[in-house]
Design a protein around this motif. Sequence first.
Motif, PDB file in Angstrom:
ATOM      1  N   THR A  10       0.842  -1.190   0.000  1.00 54.54           N
ATOM      2  CA  THR A  10       0.000   0.000   0.000  1.00 54.54           C
ATOM      3  C   THR A  10       0.871   1.230   0.000  1.00 54.54           C
ATOM      4  O   THR A  10       1.985   1.214   0.445  1.00 54.54           O
ATOM      5  N   ASP A 397      -1.311   1.432  -5.948  1.00 61.33           N
ATOM      6  CA  ASP A 397      -2.325   1.386  -4.906  1.00 61.33           C
ATOM      7  C   ASP A 397      -3.741   1.359  -5.491  1.00 61.33           C
ATOM      8  O   ASP A 397      -4.579   0.552  -5.102  1.00 61.33           O
ATOM      9  N   ALA A 400      -4.530  -1.905  -7.149  1.00 62.85           N
ATOM     10  CA  ALA A 400      -4.827  -2.956  -6.167  1.00 62.85           C
ATOM     11  C   ALA A 400      -6.281  -2.845  -5.718  1.00 62.85           C
ATOM     12  O   ALA A 400      -6.958  -3.849  -5.494  1.00 62.85           O
ATOM     13  N   GLN A 401      -6.770  -1.607  -5.602  1.00 61.63           N
ATOM     14  CA  GLN A 401      -8.173  -1.421  -5.200  1.00 61.63           C
ATOM     15  C   GLN A 401      -9.142  -1.877  -6.288  1.00 61.63           C
ATOM     16  O   GLN A 401     -10.272  -2.264  -6.007  1.00 61.63           O
ATOM     17  N   SER A 403      -8.610  -4.374  -8.321  1.00 59.39           N
ATOM     18  CA  SER A 403      -8.570  -5.824  -8.455  1.00 59.39           C
ATOM     19  C   SER A 403      -9.758  -6.435  -7.707  1.00 59.39           C
ATOM     20  O   SER A 403     -10.143  -5.963  -6.643  1.00 59.39           O
ATOM     21  N   THR A 405      -9.930  -9.024  -6.007  1.00 60.49           N
ATOM     22  CA  THR A 405      -9.541  -9.471  -4.675  1.00 60.49           C
ATOM     23  C   THR A 405      -8.422  -8.567  -4.179  1.00 60.49           C
ATOM     24  O   THR A 405      -7.646  -8.046  -4.966  1.00 60.49           O
ATOM     25  N   SER A 406      -8.359  -8.369  -2.861  1.00 56.18           N
ATOM     26  CA  SER A 406      -7.278  -7.553  -2.312  1.00 56.18           C
ATOM     27  C   SER A 406      -6.999  -7.983  -0.885  1.00 56.18           C
ATOM     28  O   SER A 406      -7.842  -8.593  -0.223  1.00 56.18           O
ATOM     29  N   THR A 407      -5.807  -7.645  -0.390  1.00 60.01           N
ATOM     30  CA  THR A 407      -5.476  -7.983   0.995  1.00 60.01           C
ATOM     31  C   THR A 407      -6.383  -7.201   1.942  1.00 60.01           C
ATOM     32  O   THR A 407      -6.719  -7.690   3.011  1.00 60.01           O
ATOM     33  N   ARG A 422     -10.270   2.926   2.272  1.00 60.65           N
ATOM     34  CA  ARG A 422     -10.296   3.367   0.872  1.00 60.65           C
ATOM     35  C   ARG A 422     -10.363   4.886   0.782  1.00 60.65           C
ATOM     36  O   ARG A 422      -9.792   5.494  -0.109  1.00 60.65           O
ATOM     37  N   LEU A 612      -3.253 -13.053  -6.275  1.00 57.76           N
ATOM     38  CA  LEU A 612      -2.802 -11.733  -6.730  1.00 57.76           C
ATOM     39  C   LEU A 612      -1.540 -11.879  -7.585  1.00 57.76           C
ATOM     40  O   LEU A 612      -0.744 -12.778  -7.375  1.00 57.76           O
TER      41      LEU A 612
END
Length: 657
Positions: A10, A397, A400-401, A403, A405-407, A422, A612
């Motif tokens: 992140t 960053d 990733a949002q 996607s 799926t995310s952590t 977010r 991922l």
Amino acid sequence: MMMTGVLAITAGCGQKKSDFKYLLDEFADLKVMRYTIPGWEELTLQQKEYAYHLAEAAKWGRDIHWDQNCKWNLPIRHVVENILENYKGDRTSQEFDQFTVYAKRLFFANGIHHHYAEDKFFPECSQEYFKSLMEAVGEGDKCAELLDVIYNPNTLQQRRSTSTDGDIVVLSAGNFYEGVTRAEVEKYYESIEDKTDETPIAYGLNTKVTKDSKGNIVEIPWKIDGMYGPAIAKICEELKLAAACAENDIQKRALALLVKYYETGDLKVWDEFNIEWVKDTIGTVDFINGFIEDYNDPLGRKGAWEGYVNIKDHKASERSVILSANAQWFEDHSPVDPRFKKKECKGISAKVINAVCLAGDSYPSTPIGINLPNADWIRKQYGSKSVTIANITHAYDYAAQESPTSTLDEFAWDEAEKAFYREWGSWADEIHTDLHECLGHGSGQLLPGVATTAMGEYASALEEARADLFGLYFTADPKMVELGIMPNKDAYKAEYANYIRNGLMVQFTRVELGRPNTEAHMQNRKLIAEWCYEKGAKDNVIEKKVRDGKTYFVVNDYEKLRDLFAQLLAEIQRIKSEGDYEAGKYLIETYAVNIDPALHKEVKERYEALNLKPYGGFINPDIVPVEKDGKVVDYKVVYNDDYLKQQLDYGKKYGAL
Ligand SMILES: [Zn+2]
């Protein structure tokens, strides 16, 4: 030197407001993104023109890097381009899909070897099918030679060999050496290097080493009338056009030296260029152009060709200037014993840039920070430029949002926590990093007589913890809102929740199962999170919750958490200032090293299920001249979204070799 973003989890600035799509494509273990150029519209026409020509110069070096990676890369790419553009057969079959994935991987890696792992990768479609594609576009005569290079697992296995018993020069597929052994190359450089020179040139940086017809070792220089000449000629042409609209005289002198270096291949001129380049700290537009990093060479000599154009991010750079200007206030208000505080405290202001064009070794996979030049003596005598690249970090960053799926989705407790992250998470995270870098490391002082080496092997992890705690403590301070750095008094909570989640769980995705936590930054995060979890247990400051067999750590009391950060900061500052080795050892050994095996296993399994992509790269926006009555009146940024199209366009437009 460069900092890679392979593991960037992140970071970012401000919440994502527009509909701009960052994540474009995913295949194999890769994802392709794009980035925006904040600040472009604020440039003057002259600055835009300057950046435009520098970007053209950067893109003209593309083929050099392909050939450096392996001499078969360009012939293979040309065939693949031909198929992608001209194949008239069925493009909907599974095999054509498999071929296309191979093409995308080839473009991503600038060749047939994985950009990071450096092993050769293979098409999933059959060799017969590949052959039929080549024949269909009139490349049948090349099949025997190229298909062996592509499919044979026993040839050209690694770009840079990591063999421990073989000859790493002979075994490397990279095109830096040919027909020579490691011993011959080492003996050759031994014979020409002047070891007494205190300002040595970078011997061998811009040449290929081979043998002449009599068997003597020779260097073939990469210069305008040498190897890669046609590409270098184009680069020089654009550099001259850039010089004509440079922002200042330092830039003009630097560019003239760079052109002279490309014309002569003289490494002394390369050093002169770097000295001028380091001096230019006032311009807004900056660049990298040349044979730079030596990681790809098994002997660490040859520079991979790289191009980078960037503009200063005035807003982000300004933030670090404000923090630095207020360094003494932060020092005076930090929660440590007054005996350990600096009486006079200066901050460090870091330069933040936004990428405008990535090329060569930096494209599509690109660093998120750069520190150049590499010559030690230039760094000592003239300094260096250290920059972080904001728009690339943000793009990681935001992508990733996007996607599915995310952590964050997997490890955050509920929708409220996710939504809050977010909204403010990347902003707060970036400000925490600023505090860590600009003020944290520079704060505090040792008592007289305490050695800087007193903390021994625990020094790095404790030092990172100290800087992180300083940042965590002040991220929540009302002063940050007052200075206009934090947007509101609650945003810090996003960073606190994220920090605890990461320190207690998420970061262990990067540690092999059964192994302890050993990396300094990861130890520091675990130390802080575990210590606060334990000390806050009686007040339920951080709560461990389990739902459907999954573990979560939730912050219940942010004020008390801040107070715990303050206590630990005071203790670690005491340990450092007094040189209390045993206490430092106790903290690390107790809180930072051992990972609960059951939790570790759970975290790894949850992460793997997210599927991922570990590696990311970018396409460039196009910079397009806008003409009116035959004159260029503006340079417009056009954001593309087609990865393959950009690769094919570059092949046509900048295919010099
Ligand atoms: Zn640090």
